[in-house]
Design a protein around this motif. Structure first.
Motif, PDB file in Angstrom:
ATOM      1  N   GLY A  13       0.803  -1.210   0.000  1.00 34.52           N
ATOM      2  CA  GLY A  13       0.000   0.000   0.000  1.00 34.52           C
ATOM      3  C   GLY A  13       0.837   1.260   0.000  1.00 34.52           C
ATOM      4  N   ASN A  14       2.084   1.180   0.504  1.00 35.41           N
ATOM      5  CA  ASN A  14       2.973   2.331   0.565  1.00 35.41           C
ATOM      6  C   ASN A  14       4.237   2.031  -0.215  1.00 35.41           C
ATOM      7  OD1 ASN A  14       1.681   2.103   3.637  1.00 35.41           O
ATOM      8  ND2 ASN A  14       1.559   4.115   2.724  1.00 35.41           N
ATOM      9  N   ALA A  15       4.932   3.098  -0.621  1.00 33.00           N
ATOM     10  CA  ALA A  15       6.185   2.924  -1.338  1.00 33.00           C
ATOM     11  C   ALA A  15       7.259   2.392  -0.393  1.00 33.00           C
ATOM     12  CB  ALA A  15       6.618   4.255  -1.940  1.00 33.00           C
ATOM     13  N   ALA A  16       8.183   1.614  -0.941  1.00 30.36           N
ATOM     14  CA  ALA A  16       9.310   1.151  -0.157  1.00 30.36           C
ATOM     15  C   ALA A  16      10.254   2.317   0.127  1.00 30.36           C
ATOM     16  CB  ALA A  16      10.046   0.042  -0.914  1.00 30.36           C
ATOM     17  N   LEU A  17      10.812   2.329   1.313  1.00 30.10           N
ATOM     18  CA  LEU A  17      11.770   3.367   1.696  1.00 30.10           C
ATOM     19  C   LEU A  17      13.164   2.882   1.315  1.00 30.10           C
ATOM     20  CD1 LEU A  17      10.388   4.251   5.253  1.00 30.10           C
ATOM     21  CD2 LEU A  17       9.727   5.196   3.033  1.00 30.10           C
ATOM     22  N   GLU A  41     -10.450 -17.954   4.508  1.00 26.96           N
ATOM     23  CA  GLU A  41     -10.618 -18.417   3.138  1.00 26.96           C
ATOM     24  C   GLU A  41      -9.439 -17.917   2.296  1.00 26.96           C
ATOM     25  OE1 GLU A  41     -12.981 -20.530   2.149  1.00 26.96           O
ATOM     26  OE2 GLU A  41     -13.708 -20.547   4.225  1.00 26.96           O
ATOM     27  N   ARG A  42      -9.282 -18.515   1.143  1.00 23.83           N
ATOM     28  CA  ARG A  42      -8.170 -18.151   0.261  1.00 23.83           C
ATOM     29  C   ARG A  42      -8.325 -16.703  -0.209  1.00 23.83           C
ATOM     30  NH1 ARG A  42      -5.054 -21.446  -3.511  1.00 23.83           N
ATOM     31  NH2 ARG A  42      -4.092 -20.104  -5.078  1.00 23.83           N
ATOM     32  N   PRO A  43      -7.324 -15.842   0.057  1.00 25.50           N
ATOM     33  CA  PRO A  43      -7.411 -14.465  -0.443  1.00 25.50           C
ATOM     34  C   PRO A  43      -7.205 -14.425  -1.955  1.00 25.50           C
ATOM     35  CG  PRO A  43      -5.283 -14.838   0.598  1.00 25.50           C
ATOM     36  CD  PRO A  43      -6.091 -16.093   0.815  1.00 25.50           C
ATOM     37  N   VAL A  44      -7.716 -13.391  -2.588  1.00 29.96           N
ATOM     38  CA  VAL A  44      -7.594 -13.319  -4.047  1.00 29.96           C
ATOM     39  C   VAL A  44      -6.191 -12.939  -4.477  1.00 29.96           C
ATOM     40  CG1 VAL A  44     -10.036 -12.795  -4.366  1.00 29.96           C
ATOM     41  CG2 VAL A  44      -8.412 -10.916  -4.107  1.00 29.96           C
ATOM     42  N   SER A  45      -5.389 -12.362  -3.562  1.00 26.56           N
ATOM     43  CA  SER A  45      -4.010 -12.007  -3.874  1.00 26.56           C
ATOM     44  C   SER A  45      -3.242 -11.871  -2.563  1.00 26.56           C
ATOM     45  CB  SER A  45      -3.949 -10.689  -4.659  1.00 26.56           C
ATOM     46  OG  SER A  45      -4.119  -9.580  -3.786  1.00 26.56           O
ATOM     47  N   PHE A  46      -1.962 -11.582  -2.683  1.00 25.53           N
ATOM     48  CA  PHE A  46      -1.145 -11.319  -1.512  1.00 25.53           C
ATOM     49  C   PHE A  46      -1.249  -9.871  -1.052  1.00 25.53           C
ATOM     50  CE2 PHE A  46       1.436 -15.209  -2.401  1.00 25.53           C
ATOM     51  CZ  PHE A  46       1.372 -15.750  -1.134  1.00 25.53           C
ATOM     52  N   ALA A  47      -2.096  -9.094  -1.662  1.00 23.22           N
ATOM     53  CA  ALA A  47      -2.272  -7.708  -1.226  1.00 23.22           C
ATOM     54  C   ALA A  47      -2.663  -7.683   0.245  1.00 23.22           C
ATOM     55  CB  ALA A  47      -3.338  -7.017  -2.064  1.00 23.22           C
ATOM     56  N   ALA A  48      -2.107  -6.727   0.975  1.00 27.37           N
ATOM     57  CA  ALA A  48      -2.333  -6.658   2.414  1.00 27.37           C
ATOM     58  C   ALA A  48      -3.814  -6.629   2.751  1.00 27.37           C
ATOM     59  CB  ALA A  48      -1.631  -5.427   2.991  1.00 27.37           C
ATOM     60  N   GLU A  49      -4.581  -5.819   2.037  1.00 24.01           N
ATOM     61  CA  GLU A  49      -6.006  -5.695   2.377  1.00 24.01           C
ATOM     62  C   GLU A  49      -6.778  -6.952   2.017  1.00 24.01           C
ATOM     63  OE1 GLU A  49      -6.626  -3.316   4.421  1.00 24.01           O
ATOM     64  OE2 GLU A  49      -4.541  -2.813   4.021  1.00 24.01           O
ATOM     65  N   GLY A  61       6.722  -0.984   3.138  1.00 23.79           N
ATOM     66  CA  GLY A  61       5.365  -0.481   3.036  1.00 23.79           C
ATOM     67  C   GLY A  61       4.319  -1.562   2.934  1.00 23.79           C
ATOM     68  N   ASP A  62       4.611  -2.742   3.464  1.00 23.11           N
ATOM     69  CA  ASP A  62       3.707  -3.888   3.361  1.00 23.11           C
ATOM     70  C   ASP A  62       2.969  -4.082   4.691  1.00 23.11           C
ATOM     71  OD1 ASP A  62       2.415  -6.251   2.920  1.00 23.11           O
ATOM     72  OD2 ASP A  62       4.217  -7.470   2.716  1.00 23.11           O
ATOM     73  N   HIS A  63       1.645  -3.905   4.676  1.00 21.26           N
ATOM     74  CA  HIS A  63       0.817  -4.036   5.881  1.00 21.26           C
ATOM     75  C   HIS A  63       0.323  -5.464   6.125  1.00 21.26           C
ATOM     76  CE1 HIS A  63       0.389   0.410   5.885  1.00 21.26           C
ATOM     77  NE2 HIS A  63       0.055   0.252   7.150  1.00 21.26           N
ATOM     78  N   SER A  64       0.689  -6.418   5.288  1.00 26.91           N
ATOM     79  CA  SER A  64       0.084  -7.757   5.354  1.00 26.91           C
ATOM     80  C   SER A  64       0.171  -8.379   6.734  1.00 26.91           C
ATOM     81  CB  SER A  64       0.778  -8.699   4.361  1.00 26.91           C
ATOM     82  OG  SER A  64       0.787  -8.177   3.067  1.00 26.91           O
ATOM     83  N   ASN A  65       1.305  -8.207   7.395  1.00 23.24           N
ATOM     84  CA  ASN A  65       1.539  -8.872   8.677  1.00 23.24           C
ATOM     85  C   ASN A  65       1.373  -7.932   9.864  1.00 23.24           C
ATOM     86  OD1 ASN A  65       2.245 -11.516   7.606  1.00 23.24           O
ATOM     87  ND2 ASN A  65       4.055 -10.491   6.774  1.00 23.24           N
ATOM     88  N   PHE A  66       0.517  -6.926   9.690  1.00 24.15           N
ATOM     89  CA  PHE A  66       0.209  -6.001  10.775  1.00 24.15           C
ATOM     90  C   PHE A  66      -1.304  -5.977  10.995  1.00 24.15           C
ATOM     91  CE2 PHE A  66       4.274  -4.864   9.107  1.00 24.15           C
ATOM     92  CZ  PHE A  66       5.026  -4.573  10.234  1.00 24.15           C
ATOM     93  N   VAL A  67      -1.700  -5.563  12.175  1.00 25.95           N
ATOM     94  CA  VAL A  67      -3.094  -5.701  12.603  1.00 25.95           C
ATOM     95  C   VAL A  67      -3.876  -4.444  12.247  1.00 25.95           C
ATOM     96  CG1 VAL A  67      -4.603  -6.205  14.552  1.00 25.95           C
ATOM     97  CG2 VAL A  67      -2.281  -7.139  14.506  1.00 25.95           C
TER      98      VAL A  67
END
Length: 516
Positions: free
Chosen positions: A19-23, A275-283, A442-448
Motif C-alpha cells: 500500500g505504501n512505497a518502499a523506503l 478463506e483463500r485471499p484473491v491475492s497477496f495484497a495486504a487488504e 510499506g507492506d501491511h500484510s503482517n500487521f493488525v
C-alpha cells in the motif's frame, strides 16, 4: 551495504501489492523508549540484523529517544547489550561499529511538545547531510501503552516530515478491552492515518506463522481436507517454563488472556481458518482474517478453564512473587474454546491454550482429523497435522502405517519436516526483523488492522470482564504445580471438546535434532 534482492519463484512478491512505497533512501528510524527492555532486547538487535544483511535503506540513521539522560557511550552500551556477535567475526564487528556510528540519542519527555521540538532539530541536522530527494521518518513505539496517545500527538504536531513518508510502529497491548481499544484507536487516528500505522503482533513475523499461508493454499492435498468434514478439532498452544519472575505487577494487570490468547493465538487462528485471499495484497489478506473474526461468537464461561500456578519443584508460586497482590486471582493459565459460525468450520472447536510455569517451552498448532470409518480398523489413532512454531520450527503429519514384519498391525508414525534438518544452512530471521523490514517496504500484510482489533476484543471482552468480577461473580482459577503440564482438569476439558489422545505409545522424535 548490499541491496535487497527481489523475490523470485512462483509466489508473487508482496512488494507488488504494497500500500505504501518502499523506503530506499534518506530514512531516519526513531526508537522511542530507547532506554527500555523492549528496545535493547528486541528492537535494536532486529535493526542491526537488518543493517548487517543490507535490508535497511541506504544511509539509514537510528535515533534513540527516551526520558533517561545518558551520554553517547552509555546509550551505545545499552544499544548493543543484546546483540550477539562471535569474537572471531571481524566483518560483523565492523558492521556493529558502523551501526553504532549511525546511531544517536536524544533525551526528553513524552508529554512535553518542546522536547519533541528538540528531537526535530536533531532530525533536521541529520537530514541536512542527505543529498536531495524526500526525507522519511519511521517512529517505533517501544513504549508502555500509557504514553501512546501523547507521543502520537507530539510526533504529528512537532516531528512530522512534511515532504516525505512518515510511519509509526505501535507495539501491543492495544487497549485492555473493547472500550479502551476503541478509545486508543480513535485517539491515535486523530493524528495518524491507518496507512501510516503499523501495529505489531510479533507472532505474525514468525517463520512458521507466515508459512501457514503457503502450507494451506499451495497444497491441494491439504486444502481439500481443511474443513469440518475432515477435521475434528484444532488446538493452538503456548507454553512457557517460567513464571512472572518479578514482572508480576505488569502481568497481574493484564493476565494471560490479554498477554497471549487475545492477540498472538487469535492471529494464528485467523490464518488457519481464513478463506483463500484473491491475492497477496495486504487488504485482501486482512479482509479474510476479519471475516473469520466476525463469525466467532463471544467466548462463554463454560468454554473456559482458568488456572494459577502454585509453588512446586523448588519454585515459588504466583502469589509468592513480591510484585503480585497476595490474594490475586489473576489466571496464569487459560484454555478457551472458540467456534467459527460459517459453512467451513461450523461445529469445529478451536481450543486456545496458554500458560506460564509449565513443563516446557513450546508454541504449536495441532490439527486433529476425525476417526476413520470403523470396520477393518478398530481403536486406531487419529491423523494429526502439527505445526511447531517454536522452538525447533517444524511440521509433521502423524499417520498410521503398517508395523514392519509379518503382522498386519497399524501404528502411528510421522512424515517429518524439521527445519533445522531440512534447511540446515538457512538462517531463519527473528520475527522483529521480518516485521521491521515489512515496514520499510510499506507492506501491511503482517500487521493488525483497526477493525481486526475491534472484532478480536468483542470476542474476549465478556470473558475478561467476568474474570475481573465486573458482573459480580469473579471466578477462582484452579491450581497447578510449577513445572507441570497445567491444571489436571485440562485433559477432560480438551476431551469434552473432541480431542482424542493417541492410544498407542507415541513420541515425536524431536530429540533427534536437539543438538543441530
Amino acid at each position: 551495504m548490499a541491496r535487497e534482492r527481489s523475490m523470485s519463484g512462483t509466489i508473487p512478491s508482496m512488494e507488488e501489492h504494497s500500500g505504501n512505497a518502499a523506503l530506499t533512501d534518506n530514512t531516519i528510524i526513531v526508537v522511542l523508549g530507547a532506554s527500555g527492555d523492549l528496545a535493547k532486547k528486541k528492537t535494536f538487535p532486529a535493526l542491526f540484523g537488518l543493517y548487517k544483511a543490507g535490508y535497511l535503506p541506504r544511509g539509514v540513521r537510528i535515533v534513540g529517544y527516551a526520558r533517561t539522560k545518558m551520554d553517547k557511550d552509555e546509550y551505545h552500551k545499552r544499544q548493543v547489550s543484546y546483540i550477539k556477535i562471535k569474537d572471531d567475526d571481524t566483518k560483523a564487528q565492523e558492521q556493529l561499529k558502523e551501526f553504532t556510528d549511525a546511531s544517536t540519542y536524544v533525551a526528553g519527555s513524552y508529554e512535553d511538545g518542546a522536547a519533541f521540538d528538540e528531537l526535530t532539530k536533531h532530525l533536521e541536522e541529520i537530514e541536512e547531510t542527505y543529498k536531495g530527494g524526500q526525507v522519511n521518518r519511521v517512529f517505533y513505539f517501544a513504549l508502555p501503552p500509557s504514553v501512546f496517545i501523547p507521543v502520537s500527538k507530539n510526533l504529528k504536531e512537532h516531528c512530522y516530515a512534511k515532504d516525505g513518508d512518515n510511519r509509526i510502529i505501535v507495539e501491543k497491548p492495544f487497549g485492555k478491552d473493547l472500550q479502551s481499544c476503541r478509545e486508543l484507536i480513535s485517539s491515535i487516528r486523530q493524528y495518524w492515518h491507518e496507512d501510516e500505522t503499523y501495529r505489531i503482533d510479533h507472532y505474525l513475523g514468525k517463520e512458521m506463522v507466515k508459512n501457514l499461508l503457503v502450507l494451506r493454499f499451495a497444497n491441494i492435498a491439504l486444502s481439500s481436507a481443511w474443513d469440518k468434514n475432515s477435521i475434528s478439532n484444532v488446538q493452538i498452544t503456548f507454553k512457557e517454563p517460567f513464571g512472572t519472575e518479578g514482572r508480576g505487577g505488569y502481568f497481574d494487570e493484564f493476565g494471560i488472556i490479554r498477554d497471549i490468547l487475545q492477540n498472538h493465538l487469535l492471529q494464528v487462528l485467523t490464518i488457519i481458518a481464513m478463506e483463500r485471499p484473491v491475492s497477496f495484497a495486504a487488504e485482501d489478506i486482512r479482509d479474510e482474517k476479519v471475516r473469520v473474526l466476525r463469525a466467532i461468537s463471544p467466548i462463554e464461561k463454560k468454554d473456559t478453564l482458568l488456572g494459577q500456578y502454585v509453588g512446586a519443584n523448588g519454585k515459588p508460586g504466583y502469589r509468592d512473587d513480591d510484585s503480585v497482590p497476595p490474594q490475586s486471582n489473576c489466571p496464569t493459565f487459560a484454555a478457551t474454546t472458540l467456534y467459527i459460525n460459517n459453512p467451513r468450520w461450523e461445529g469445529v472447536p478451536f481450543i486456545l491454550k496458554a500458560g506460564k510455569a509449565l513443563n516446557e517451552a513450546k508454541v504449536e498448532v495441532r490439527i486433529q482429523y476425525k476417526d476413520v470409518t470403523q470396520g477393518i480398523f478398530k481403536d486406531i489413532s487419529r491423523d494429526e497435522l502439527v505445526v511447531r512454531i517454536q522452538p525447533k520450527e517444524s511440521i509433521y503429519l502423524k499417520l498410521n502405517m503398517k508395523t514392519p514384519g509379518l503382522q498386519m498391525r497399524a501404528f502411528p508414525t510421522e512424515m517429518d519436516l524439521t527445519y533445522q534438518r531440512r534447511f540446515e544452512a538457512t538462517n531463519i530471521p527473528e520475527a522483529y526483523e521480518s516485521l521491521i523490514r515489512d515496514v520499510m517496504r510499506g507492506d501491511h500484510s503482517n500487521f493488525v488492522r483497526e477493525d481486526e482489533l475491534d472484532h478480536a476484543w468483542k470476542i474476549f471482552t465478556p470473558i475478561l470482564h467476568w474474570i475481573e468480577g465486573k458482573d459480580g461473580q469473579r471466578p477462582t482459577p484452579v491450581s497447578y504445580p510449577y513445572g507441570s503440564r497445567g491444571p489436571k482438569e485440562l485433559e477432560k476439558f480438551v476431551a469434552d471438546r473432541g480431542y482424542k489422545r493417541t492410544t498407542a505409545e507415541y513420541n515425536w522424535p524431536i530429540s533427534q535434532v536437539s543438538n543441530l
